[in-house]
Design an enzyme around this catalytic site. Structure first.
Site, PDB file in Angstrom:
ATOM      1  N   VAL A 279    -105.884  41.620  12.041  1.00 15.51           N
ATOM      2  CA  VAL A 279    -106.804  42.246  12.983  1.00 15.51           C
ATOM      3  C   VAL A 279    -106.743  43.765  12.866  1.00 15.51           C
ATOM      4  O   VAL A 279    -107.757  44.463  12.910  1.00 15.51           O
ATOM      5  CB  VAL A 279    -106.486  41.809  14.431  1.00 15.51           C
ATOM      6  CG1 VAL A 279    -107.371  42.547  15.429  1.00 15.51           C
ATOM      7  CG2 VAL A 279    -106.673  40.318  14.578  1.00 15.51           C
ATOM      8  N   ALA A 280    -105.535  44.296  12.670  1.00 18.10           N
ATOM      9  CA  ALA A 280    -105.365  45.740  12.543  1.00 18.10           C
ATOM     10  C   ALA A 280    -105.979  46.263  11.257  1.00 18.10           C
ATOM     11  O   ALA A 280    -106.537  47.357  11.214  1.00 18.10           O
ATOM     12  CB  ALA A 280    -103.882  46.084  12.586  1.00 18.10           C
ATOM     13  N   ILE A 282    -108.515  45.060   9.521  1.00 19.71           N
ATOM     14  CA  ILE A 282    -109.968  44.960   9.450  1.00 19.71           C
ATOM     15  C   ILE A 282    -110.594  45.739  10.603  1.00 19.71           C
ATOM     16  O   ILE A 282    -110.354  45.423  11.765  1.00 19.71           O
ATOM     17  CB  ILE A 282    -110.429  43.490   9.510  1.00 19.71           C
ATOM     18  CG1 ILE A 282    -109.812  42.708   8.348  1.00 19.71           C
ATOM     19  CG2 ILE A 282    -111.942  43.392   9.470  1.00 19.71           C
ATOM     20  CD1 ILE A 282    -109.994  41.231   8.444  1.00 19.71           C
ATOM     21  N   GLU A 284    -112.856  45.733  12.767  1.00 22.63           N
ATOM     22  CA  GLU A 284    -113.916  44.886  13.299  1.00 22.63           C
ATOM     23  C   GLU A 284    -114.825  45.616  14.283  1.00 22.63           C
ATOM     24  O   GLU A 284    -115.905  45.158  14.595  1.00 22.63           O
ATOM     25  CB  GLU A 284    -113.329  43.626  13.965  1.00 22.63           C
ATOM     26  CG  GLU A 284    -112.553  43.862  15.258  1.00 22.63           C
ATOM     27  CD  GLU A 284    -111.120  44.305  15.003  1.00 22.63           C
ATOM     28  OE1 GLU A 284    -110.432  44.646  15.976  1.00 22.63           O
ATOM     29  OE2 GLU A 284    -110.686  44.304  13.850  1.00 22.63           O
ATOM     30  N   ASP A 326    -148.437  68.707   6.478  1.00 23.32           N
ATOM     31  CA  ASP A 326    -149.784  69.191   6.738  1.00 23.32           C
ATOM     32  C   ASP A 326    -149.687  70.629   7.232  1.00 23.32           C
ATOM     33  O   ASP A 326    -148.700  70.998   7.880  1.00 23.32           O
ATOM     34  CB  ASP A 326    -150.466  68.354   7.830  1.00 23.32           C
ATOM     35  CG  ASP A 326    -151.001  67.037   7.283  1.00 23.32           C
ATOM     36  OD1 ASP A 326    -151.338  66.994   6.100  1.00 23.32           O
ATOM     37  OD2 ASP A 326    -151.067  66.069   8.057  1.00 23.32           O
ATOM     38  N   ASP A 611    -151.487  62.467  10.297  1.00 30.02           N
ATOM     39  CA  ASP A 611    -151.989  62.187  11.646  1.00 30.02           C
ATOM     40  C   ASP A 611    -153.214  61.284  11.661  1.00 30.02           C
ATOM     41  O   ASP A 611    -153.541  60.703  12.677  1.00 30.02           O
ATOM     42  CB  ASP A 611    -152.301  63.495  12.393  1.00 30.02           C
ATOM     43  CG  ASP A 611    -153.272  64.385  11.622  1.00 30.02           C
ATOM     44  OD1 ASP A 611    -153.824  63.914  10.605  1.00 30.02           O
ATOM     45  OD2 ASP A 611    -153.467  65.542  12.031  1.00 30.02           O
ATOM     46  N   ASP A 615    -154.077  58.535   6.528  1.00 30.88           N
ATOM     47  CA  ASP A 615    -152.744  59.004   6.138  1.00 30.88           C
ATOM     48  C   ASP A 615    -151.723  57.867   6.100  1.00 30.88           C
ATOM     49  O   ASP A 615    -150.625  58.031   5.575  1.00 30.88           O
ATOM     50  CB  ASP A 615    -152.234  60.073   7.125  1.00 30.88           C
ATOM     51  CG  ASP A 615    -152.954  61.393   6.946  1.00 30.88           C
ATOM     52  OD1 ASP A 615    -153.429  61.647   5.823  1.00 30.88           O
ATOM     53  OD2 ASP A 615    -153.051  62.163   7.917  1.00 30.88           O
ATOM     54  N   ASN A 705    -104.319  49.103  18.213  1.00 33.02           N
ATOM     55  CA  ASN A 705    -105.606  48.931  17.526  1.00 33.02           C
ATOM     56  C   ASN A 705    -106.775  49.021  18.508  1.00 33.02           C
ATOM     57  O   ASN A 705    -107.833  49.537  18.191  1.00 33.02           O
ATOM     58  CB  ASN A 705    -105.621  47.568  16.825  1.00 33.02           C
ATOM     59  CG  ASN A 705    -106.526  47.584  15.613  1.00 33.02           C
ATOM     60  OD1 ASN A 705    -106.504  48.513  14.818  1.00 33.02           O
ATOM     61  ND2 ASN A 705    -107.361  46.565  15.481  1.00 33.02           N
ATOM     62  N   ASP A 709    -109.505  51.974  18.106  1.00 37.63           N
ATOM     63  CA  ASP A 709    -110.787  51.427  17.650  1.00 37.63           C
ATOM     64  C   ASP A 709    -111.929  51.731  18.606  1.00 37.63           C
ATOM     65  O   ASP A 709    -113.072  51.455  18.306  1.00 37.63           O
ATOM     66  CB  ASP A 709    -110.691  49.899  17.485  1.00 37.63           C
ATOM     67  CG  ASP A 709    -110.351  49.527  16.055  1.00 37.63           C
ATOM     68  OD1 ASP A 709    -110.046  50.438  15.276  1.00 37.63           O
ATOM     69  OD2 ASP A 709    -110.390  48.338  15.731  1.00 37.63           O
TER      70      ASP A 709
END
Length: 884
Positions: A279-280, A282, A284, A326, A611, A615, A705, A709
């Site tokens: 888990v740490a 990745i 997520e 333009d 505009d 276009d 984490n 995170d």
């Protein structure tokens, strides 16, 4: 069905008045009865559904499995902590997703289509969703049809209905037609206009007969159930990165578990450690963080008048190196003013003298006003800026449009067309009729046979033509836009096809749209940023170049090219020439597409403004299509990636700057997260490989984490940005996410954090007479050492977030307190960390206890080392940049 009924029957059925429309009171009642004029969107997810969607992740399943196992074996505290971390992660994800959705919803409301309606006897522009059955809607070229309409009036009206019928050719409409056959196909119902189709030519009026889901497009919407939530290219790349890191993490976890088996460690403890490490390792939280940073970014951009419709545009903005703009309204003020006017042998300047005695000049001004659809009252005008200038010219000389229209009522017209470059009106003059045709001088010279001189019509000789052309060129060289006028007198009312022939030329006016005051400095900023500004205009070459030179876009007339010259080149030849051209004059919408393609073929990332209806193809072709919010048609807005609410070139430059900073902020968050995750992996992996005690427990890793995170990573994504970002070249869209040293920075930071965490753990053991290789370490000593490692890991990551704000500038150069969100996140992180080790209940849960003041000092010193080393490295990087 409505297409089978007479106009008066439909008006009667809806109790609506063709001239005045509905009353405000009646609109309120019908709005309550029929509801808002919008298609039903997919039902929004509830908070509970959003919460459950956050749990749909393989790693979350693994964590929940680990929690179940810990409950089974009686480790209730660990199980509760794991579950709390999972729940807290999900709650944070829900909040982030909800905020992102709200931000996008707010932006969608800003870019909702509008409708022109008659209400209470007035013509108003309202949000299309406020329409009700019975409303009288006015259509003109470029507008989306806002609801299903039974047409009650039409003038050369054509509507592009491919959204419903699949036919790419616009359908001609006629309000007077009736179709008694109930089975008449939609494509053949020429007296109807349908929601979400586009008026491409002419004008018309219609009564609303169906809104929302009752429209033809609404019936299709009931069948379809589309999900348009697409990931941006950046999110896709980060998702792929997450998967790669996931495989690596799983490999490391298997390795750790295998080593633990060989070393005969506690398998359950190693199982939890391996899971928490996965888990740490990745990040997520990346997709959610990227989504919220993008959403915050586009909300911030809307405050500087740039509405981003599509999130990928934010990423692309940072790579733009060509801005095709333009001239009128974007580079200039879009407030045209007539400076000079000319009739044969008579050139006059508009000044404070409000008298006009020459009969030819009076006829010129009157004709210009009568062929204008604009209004100008109380120093405010409505309509096209060019036409407002003509009405304003009359106002200056006491020739008032409203009075003139009463004397010479309009009875017919031939709308302006970009191919003809002309528009004509037919007005009644006593028992006769007058045709006034205004437009480009070269177009009028082709269809004029006579010219006015001293109030008399004489043959238009070549010499006279040369006089007009010479005067026109002189005025054009002074950056004046030329508009010519011709007329003819007819005995009876004629059709539009008969208007533009055998005309008598009256004269020309020269008008100027002054450059916006702030544009020149914005062009200088763009050039410093490696962006080439390009002017595209329908004006003459000399007029366009005069403005371009004043603004700093072009230096020499050789850098300007005409649309007719473009036609002489093949696509391949034009592509080779394109990078030398800075001004494109007298171009058609088809030329715009060719220009964009040529620039793109040379590897450029192109932004194109537009505009008009025509276009849309060039806006679609460009990497970033930019529509005008004020003068832009619904079609151009629909085809664009971004809408400028102020029609200002400067806003494009600001948007590019913002886009670059948003991308950089996302990059900071990602590199920071990867550094932190790598630090955790290094800490655990080295301790397992060398058979040392594990310095961090699974619940401690999950806690850290969770802190790193969320708040610090999001705060980095909200960084004010680098003030010098526009002094750098555009980012190559193909460059790696870890280019320019981002990869080495992440690795260096991760290794430093990991080694210092191990160092703190070692020092905690050493204080009590033990080393990393010691066996049978008492539990209280191990707890103390883990507390040291636990605090150092969290604190070093929090401090290291400061180093991530800029790859080369020191924290003092950018200002320590210039991102208060980040300072707040760091303070909250420390408060949470201190609470965990000092509050007995939490300390017991996380298996830590308070440390001495001396050790706190040591912990802070350890935690500052990654930041300090990073700052030292920046000194050398700055010196290297200075040498380059």
């Amino acid at each position: 069905m409505w297409f089978t009924k007479e106009i008066q029957d439909v008006l009667k059925e809806y109790d609506s008045n063709e001239a005045t429309g509905l009353s405000s009171q009646e609109v309120k009642l019908r709005l309550e009865k029929y509801g808002e004029n919008k298609l039903k969107s997919k039902p929004k997810k509830s908070f509970f559904q959003l919460f459950l969607s956050q749990l749909k992740d393989m790693l979350i399943y693994v964590l929940l499995g680990a929690a179940a196992i810990t409950l089974f074996i009686g480790e209730y505290v660990d199980a509760v902590i794991i579950l709390l971390v999972v729940i807290l992660n999900a709650v944070i994800g829900v909040v982030q997703e909800y905020k992102a959705e709200k931000a996008v919803e707010a932006l969608q409301k800003l870019s909702n289509p509008k409708a022109l309606v008659k209400r209470d006897g007035q013509t108003l522009e309202i949000q299309a969703l406020e329409l009700v059955p019975g409303d009288i809607v006015i259509l003109d070229a470029g507008r989306f049809v806002p609801a299903d309409l039974r047409l009650i009036d039409s003038a050369n009206l054509q509507i592009e209905e491919s959204a419903l019928t699949g036919e790419s050719v616009p359908s001609e409409k006629s309000a007077s037609e009736i179709y008694p056959n109930l089975k008449t196909p939609l494509g053949d119902q020429s007296n109807m206009a349908f929601m979400s189709t586009i008026a491409t030519y002419g004008r018309g009026e219609g009564i609303v007969v169906a809104t929302g889901m009752n429209t033809e497009i609404g019936k299709i919407a009931q069948i379809l159930d589309e999900d348009n939530n697409e990931l941006t290219p950046l999110q896709v790349r980060l998702e792929e990165l997450g998967k790669t890191l996931g495989y690596i993490a799983i490999g490391i976890c298997i390795l750790i578990f295998a080593i633990a088996l060989i070393q005969k460690r506690d398998l359950f403890e190693m199982f939890l450690t391996a899971i928490s490490l996965a888990v740490a390792a990745i990040p997520e939280g990346l997709p959610a963080i990227v989504a919220i940073v993008l959403a915050i970014g586009v909300t911030r951009m809307s405050k500087i008048n740039a509405i981003v419709k599509k999130l990928p545009a934010v990423e692309t903005l940072g790579s733009v190196n060509i801005i095709c703009s333009d001239k009128t309204g974007t580079l200039t003020q879009n407030k045209m003013k007539v400076m000079k006017y000319y009739t044969l042998d008579n050139l006059n300047e508009v000044d404070d003298n409000n008298e006009i005695n020459n009969p030819d000049s009076i006829k010129l001004v009157q004709g210009m006003i009568l062929s204008s659809d604009a209004t100008y009252e109380n120093n405010e005008g409505t309509g096209d800026p060019t036409e407002i200038a003509l009405v304003q010219l009359g106002d200056h000389y006491g020739i008032i449009k409203s009075k003139l229209n009463e004397t010479y009522p309009r009875v017919g017209e031939k709308p302006f067309d970009s191919d003809r470059k002309l528009m004509s009106t037919l007005v009644k003059s006593n028992d006769k009729f007058l045709v006034y045709t205004k437009g480009a001088l070269d177009s009028l010279l082709k269809i004029s046979t006579h010219v006015i001189k001293d109030g008399k019509s004489i043959p238009l000789t070549e010499n006279y033509k040369s006089e007009f052309i010479k005067t026109s060129e002189e005025l054009s060289n002074k950056a004046l836009r030329i508009l010519a006028l011709a007329y003819k007198e007819v005995e009876t009312e004629i059709s539009s096809d008969e208007m533009e022939n055998d005309l008598t030329l009256i004269g020309i006016v020269g008008m100027m749209d002054p450059p916006r005051l702030e544009v020149k400095s914005s062009i200088e900023t763009a050039k410093k940023a490696g962006i080439t500004p390009i002017m595209i205009t329908g004006d003459h070459k000399t007029t366009a170049f005069a403005i371009a030179k004043e603004l700093g876009i072009a230096d020499d007339i050789s850098q300007a090219i005409m649309g007719t010259e473009i036609d002489e080149y093949t696509d391949e030849e034009f592509s080779k020439l394109i990078n030398k051209i800075k001004v494109f004059a007298r171009v058609s919408p088809e030329h715009k597409v060719k220009i964009v393609k040529a620039f793109k073929s040379q590897g450029n990332i192109v932004s194109m403004t537009g505009d008009g209806v025509n276009d849309a193809p060039s806006l679609k072709t460009a990497d970033i299509g930019v529509a005008m919010g004020i003068t832009g048609t619904d079609v151009s807005k629909g085809a664009s990636d971004m809408i400028l609410t102020d029609d200002n070139f400067t806003t494009i430059v600001h948007a590019i700057e913002e886009g670059r900073n948003i991308y950089n902020n996302i990059k900071k968050s990602v590199v920071f997260l990867l550094s932190c995750n790598l630090g955790e992996v290094v800490t655990i992996l080295l301790s397992i490989l060398f058979f040392w005690p594990v310095p961090l427990l699974p619940t401690q890793i999950l806690w850290i984490n969770l802190i790193t995170d969320t708040l610090p990573a999001i705060s980095l994504g909200m960084d004010p940005g680098d003030k010098d970002v526009m002094n750098k070249k555009p980012r190559n869209p193909k460059e790696s996410f870890f280019a320019h040293g981002a990869g080495p920075r992440a690795i260096m930071g991760g290794i430093l954090i990991g080694l210092l965490t191990l160092g703190a753990f070692f020092y905690g053991l050493y204080e009590h007479g033990y080393t990393l290789g010691s066996r049978n370490i008492p539990e209280d000593v191990l707890t103390y050492a883990r507390t040291m490692a636990f605090v150092v890991l969290a604190a070093s990551q929090l401090f290291y977030s400061l180093a991530m704000r800029n790859p080369t500038k020191s924290i003092f150069q950018i200002g320590i307190f210039s991102n208060l969100y980040l300072i707040g996140a760091i303070i909250i992180g420390f408060i949470l960390q201190f609470s965990v080790i000092s509050i007995p209940f939490l300390a017991n849960a996380f298996k830590v206890h308070n440390i001495s003041i001396q050790d706190w000092g040591l912990v802070i010193l350890f935690a500052l080392i990654p930041l300090m080393i990073n700052e030292i490295v920046k000194i050398f990087l700055r010196k290297r940049e200075a040498r380059i």
